[in-house]
Design an enzyme around this catalytic site. Structure first.
Site, PDB file in Angstrom:
ATOM      1  N   ASP A  85      -1.179  -3.013  -4.907  1.00 54.56           N
ATOM      2  CA  ASP A  85       0.020  -3.142  -4.069  1.00 54.56           C
ATOM      3  C   ASP A  85       0.008  -2.264  -2.819  1.00 54.56           C
ATOM      4  O   ASP A  85       0.777  -2.504  -1.891  1.00 54.56           O
ATOM      5  CB  ASP A  85       1.271  -2.829  -4.892  1.00 54.56           C
ATOM      6  CG  ASP A  85       1.297  -1.398  -5.433  1.00 54.56           C
ATOM      7  OD1 ASP A  85       0.321  -0.652  -5.212  1.00 54.56           O
ATOM      8  OD2 ASP A  85       2.282  -1.028  -6.106  1.00 54.56           O
ATOM      9  N   HIS A  86      -0.846  -1.269  -2.775  1.00 61.17           N
ATOM     10  CA  HIS A  86      -0.778  -0.273  -1.701  1.00 61.17           C
ATOM     11  C   HIS A  86      -1.658  -0.569  -0.482  1.00 61.17           C
ATOM     12  O   HIS A  86      -1.484   0.050   0.569  1.00 61.17           O
ATOM     13  CB  HIS A  86      -1.170   1.107  -2.242  1.00 61.17           C
ATOM     14  CG  HIS A  86      -0.025   1.907  -2.771  1.00 61.17           C
ATOM     15  ND1 HIS A  86       0.810   1.437  -3.753  1.00 61.17           N
ATOM     16  CD2 HIS A  86       0.441   3.145  -2.454  1.00 61.17           C
ATOM     17  CE1 HIS A  86       1.731   2.367  -4.025  1.00 61.17           C
ATOM     18  NE2 HIS A  86       1.531   3.396  -3.246  1.00 61.17           N
TER      19      HIS A  86
ATOM     20  N   ASP B   5       2.040   7.260  -9.465  1.00 65.23           N
ATOM     21  CA  ASP B   5       2.854   7.027  -8.280  1.00 65.23           C
ATOM     22  C   ASP B   5       4.172   7.735  -8.510  1.00 65.23           C
ATOM     23  O   ASP B   5       4.720   7.700  -9.620  1.00 65.23           O
ATOM     24  CB  ASP B   5       3.075   5.532  -8.055  1.00 65.23           C
ATOM     25  CG  ASP B   5       3.753   5.262  -6.722  1.00 65.23           C
ATOM     26  OD1 ASP B   5       3.042   4.951  -5.747  1.00 65.23           O
ATOM     27  OD2 ASP B   5       5.001   5.362  -6.645  1.00 65.23           O
TER      28      ASP B   5
ATOM     29  N   ARG C 182      12.101   6.577   0.830  1.00 69.63           N
ATOM     30  CA  ARG C 182      11.537   7.791   1.444  1.00 69.63           C
ATOM     31  C   ARG C 182      11.510   7.622   2.949  1.00 69.63           C
ATOM     32  O   ARG C 182      11.140   6.566   3.455  1.00 69.63           O
ATOM     33  CB  ARG C 182      10.118   7.999   0.887  1.00 69.63           C
ATOM     34  CG  ARG C 182       9.474   9.307   1.251  1.00 69.63           C
ATOM     35  CD  ARG C 182       8.273   9.570   0.332  1.00 69.63           C
ATOM     36  NE  ARG C 182       8.703   9.986  -0.993  1.00 69.63           N
ATOM     37  CZ  ARG C 182       7.896  10.048  -2.061  1.00 69.63           C
ATOM     38  NH1 ARG C 182       6.636   9.700  -1.954  1.00 69.63           N
ATOM     39  NH2 ARG C 182       8.358  10.469  -3.220  1.00 69.63           N
TER      40      ARG C 182
ATOM     41  N   SER D 189       4.950  12.015  -2.471  1.00 73.54           N
ATOM     42  CA  SER D 189       4.092  11.172  -3.299  1.00 73.54           C
ATOM     43  C   SER D 189       3.327  11.976  -4.331  1.00 73.54           C
ATOM     44  O   SER D 189       3.056  13.169  -4.156  1.00 73.54           O
ATOM     45  CB  SER D 189       3.107  10.425  -2.392  1.00 73.54           C
ATOM     46  OG  SER D 189       2.050   9.882  -3.125  1.00 73.54           O
TER      47      SER D 189
END
Length: 784
Positions: free
Chosen positions: A129-130, A194, A476, A671
């Site tokens: 996903d990153h 994560d 964030r 993070s």
């Protein structure tokens, strides 16, 4: 009748025999086998362990337990002998599962490969996903990512197949949404690589963000170590209505506790107001709890969670949790270290920011704050979605606003993007019409991935350095977080407010009180947003993007090209040489906020997450040097020349010189990325000395064999001069609770001695001596 709750199976059988003919005896919870996930039919929920452990713990502590205590202590490795003191003891725990996202999974799997194991000891999944950059739209962005990241995806696909891990391919969705849909369950304990892993608290699970080294420990069958957290209770009364959304609960809590207020604590929500929140709304609140430094956040099991479990085809888990519900809520009279009261009926929508997630402003005062602080009022981009707010409910409420705007002939004035949290959510809102409603007003649907929330955004509408404002439903908003532009003022709000503001194009717009002008020239006000929390027709799973481990794993070859610039097999760090460190230069004295984004930037650097040497070239490049107020410009104390932080660190390392970093408050917040600890270690660092640490980063440093030390008196930070050379005394008798001494050797020949504290326990001290936790693990495995 016999009350057998908390008895071991053996004790229960004995009492059953005694009670024959006298009473009906409840069957032990462990006699029922319920899989943790439909995708892992042979891995079962272990409520019996919790029941048995709590029987021991209740007898030992002799007091009511909070929900978080029940789940944590229910997962203790040794309930009989474990020290239990909030804020002091280190708990050894047995998590039920591990989850890794693709950016951190690369290094975690590299480390697991070095540990000499052939399969993971607990169910583990990897989620892609990153690495998908938002640019032109979901379909094209996904295809481009598959091409650009092919070698990484091939590595992860083959490594997960080799070691028995589940693999979610690119396009599946964001890790936390996939976990909620498929793996989270009430009373479970999970760790994830994560920081927003606590999202699973929306289903009553303790889920903690950790570094990859912690994940490797658990995958290798070792207990996970956690400092026994304090417990902050948030008592919710009343109920949500109108424009107030679940997101506003955590925005309010962040304003109360700040980014440091949750450090070392679990935030436990309770009270009659909980039932007015959907399970996905609870997940939103838990997700953003990472921004207050909390170990995790969670809610008690209730019918809203059961409804979600049933909607995601896990009705057997819902039924099992109902049977176990006495251990899925706090005991009456359980003690909390702090209690916050929030009346949901009185809670206003909030907007937090800019530059920090704890600057909370109610919507009624936000326009005034914009003008007072001279924040750019023009809203350039509005972004909804992300792991925090991409549920069916979130998208439905946003779509209701979009439909009303369409009725009045409006399109968004700001750029408007939508990030579905998962393929299941994307397919369902495509089927049910929410996606079309959002696209009709000008929305751009991005890939099912993290995208702009983590800086994966090829933004081109403003130049770097140009002051501008954006508003997101993300979690964030540190400086440069979303678009690498330090002048971008990023604000965080609910998807409802973000969507409404996109039509005004102005931060001073308040949809609760202000009107817009329709295409007919007449003013109108938005109605309260509405939306179902669950789809009436059920979820559409969309494309199947899951890869289960093959039956025959022996023949699988893990794909790593020795010439790769993105993947690199690890070499062990050197153990401590047993000598007192002397005359160490200070690589950088960091001034002010230093998040893991400052230490190891994301964005374009994500592609090097599997290559330690290459990604180390971003080490501390975002940190501000107290000597000159500049980023990535430090003095080489040997040559006298100024250069970038990584270059100077590597120079010292290559010349056999260890070095230290001096940091400010809450160093390493943000993070969970362990690269922020691996990089300084790779570049030759010995110690990071700060006023205080963020929890995950402190542990990550210890795992890599670095000294994570704090000033006993935080004011001693001011005594350190960037040009000092330092000694660290006391390592020859390094012991838990025993301070070390920092000797500052100033350029003028004077010296000062400063006491340094640490939180190392015996096991962590052994990590330091061995050179890293992984070194110690490999050595122990070799001896077996």
């Amino acid at each position: 009748m016999f009350n057998l709750a908390g008895r071991t199976t053996t004790a229960w059988r004995g009492l059953q025999r005694m009670a024959a003919g006298m009473a009906t005896v409840a069957e032990p919870i462990g006699n029922t086998k319920v899989p943790m996930s439909l995708l892992e039919p042979k891995a079962y929920i272990n409520y019996q362990r919790i029941e048995d452990n709590l029987a021991i713990i209740r007898k030992r502590l002799g007091r009511p337990l909070t929900l978080s205590e029940k789940i944590l202590y229910g997962h203790l490795d040794d309930a009989v002998n474990q020290d239990i003191e909030r804020g002091t003891s280190y708990l050894k725990l047995r998590p039920d599962r591990v989850a890794c996202q693709d950016a951190t999974a690369q290094m975690a799997i590299m480390q697991f490969m070095s540990a000499g194991m052939d399969t993971a000891a607990v169910p583990t999944t990897v989620h892609c996903d990153h690495l998908i950059e938002a640019q032109v739209g979901g379909v094209k962005d996904l295809e481009r990512a598959k091409q650009i990241n092919k070698e990484v995806y091939d590595f992860l696909a083959t490594a997960t197949a080799k070691y028995g891990l589940g693999f979610w391919k690119p396009g599946s969705g964001i890790i936390h949404q996939i976990i909620l849909e498929n793996y989270a369950f009430p009373g479970g304990l999970m760790i994830g690589t994560d920081s927003h892993t606590p999202n699973a608290g929306g289903l009553g699970m303790i889920a903690c963000g950790v570094g990859g080294a912690d994940a490797v420990d658990v995958m290798a069958g070792l207990p996970w170590e956690l400092k026994c957290p304090k417990v902050i209770g948030v008592n919710l009364t009343g109920q949500l209505s109108g424009w107030t959304a679940p997101k506003d609960v955590i925005l309010k809590v962040a304003g109360i506790l700040t980014v440091k207020g949750g450090t070392g604590a679990i935030v436990e929500y309770k009270g009659a107001g909980v039932d007015s929140l959907s399970a996905t709304g609870m997940a939103t609140i838990c997700n953003m709890g990472a921004e207050i430094g909390a170990t995790t956040s969670l809610f008690p099991f209730n019918h809203r969670m059961a409804d979600y479990l049933e909607a995601t085809k896990r009705g057997d888990i819902a039924a099992y949790a109902r049977r176990f519900s006495h251990n899925l809520k706090a005991d009456e009279g359980a003690p909390y270290d702090q209690v916050i009261d929030i009346n949901l009926s009185e809670l206003e929508p909030h907007i937090n920011g800019p530059f920090t997630p704890d600057l909370a402003t109610p919507i009624s005062k936000f326009a005034e704050a914009v003008k007072k602080n001279n924040w750019p009022s023009e809203l350039k981009v509005a972004l909804i979605g992300s792991c925090t707010n991409s549920s069916y409910e979130d998208m439905s409420r946003a779509a209701s606003i979009a439909r009303e705007a369409t009725e009045h002939g409006l399109h968004t004035k700001s750029k408007f993007t939508i990030t579905p949290g998962s393929e299941q959510v994307r397919a369902t809102i495509a089927r049910d019409g929410q996606m079309a409603a959002l696209e009709e007003v000008g929305g751009l649907v991005l890939a099912n991935a993290c995208g702009p929330c983590i800086g994966q955004w090829d933004r081109r509408d403003v130049k770097k350095g140009e002051a501008n404002s954006i508003i997101t439903s993300y979690n964030r908003n540190f400086t440069g977080r979303n678009d690498a532009n330090p002048a971008t003022h990023a604000f965080v709000a609910s998807p409802d407010l973000v969507t409404a503001m996109a039509f005004a194009g102005d931060l001073t717009f308040n949809p609760l009180t202000d009107s817009l002008i329709g295409s007919d020239g007449k003013p109108f006000k938005f109605s309260d947003p509405v939306g179902k929390d669950l789809p009436a027709r059920g979820y559409d799973p969309g494309e199947n993007t899951f890869q289960a481990p093959p039956v025959d794993r022996a023949s699988v070859q893990v794909a790593v090209d020795p010439k790769s610039e993105r993947l690199q097999l690890l070499k062990p760090f050197k153990p401590w040489d047993g000598k007192t460190p002397t005359d160490l230069p200070i690589l950088i004295k960091v001034q002010g906020k230093c998040t893991t984004d400052h230490i190891s930037a994301g964005g374009p650097w994500l592609k090097y997450r599997g290559h330690l040497e290459n990604i180390s070239q971003n080490c501390l490049i975002g940190a501000i040097n107290a000597e000159n107020g500049e980023a990535n410009k430090v003095k080489n104390q040997i040559t006298g020349e100024y250069s970038g932080v990584p270059a100077v660190g590597a120079y010292y390392r290559d010349h056999g010189i260890k070095w230290v970093v001096v940091g400010d408050h809450n160093y390493g917040e943000g993070s969970s990325r362990e690269h922020a600890a691996l990089e300084p270690r790779f570049l030759g660092g010995l110690a990071i000395i700060t006023r205080s640490f963020a929890r995950i980063h402190e542990t990550n440093l210890k795992k890599q064999g670095m000294l994570a030390l704090t000033f006993v008196d935080p004011a001693d930070y001011d005594k350190v001069r960037p040009s000092d050379k330092v000694d660290i005394l006391g390592l020859e008798s390094f012991a838990p609770g025993k301070n070390l001494t920092l000797v500052l050797k100033h350029e003028d020949g004077t010296k000062e001695e400063i006491p340094l504290a640490h939180s190392f326990n015996e096991g962590q001290i052994e990590w330091f001596k061995a050179g890293s936790a992984l070194n110690l693990m490999a050595a122990n495995a070799a001896r077996k």
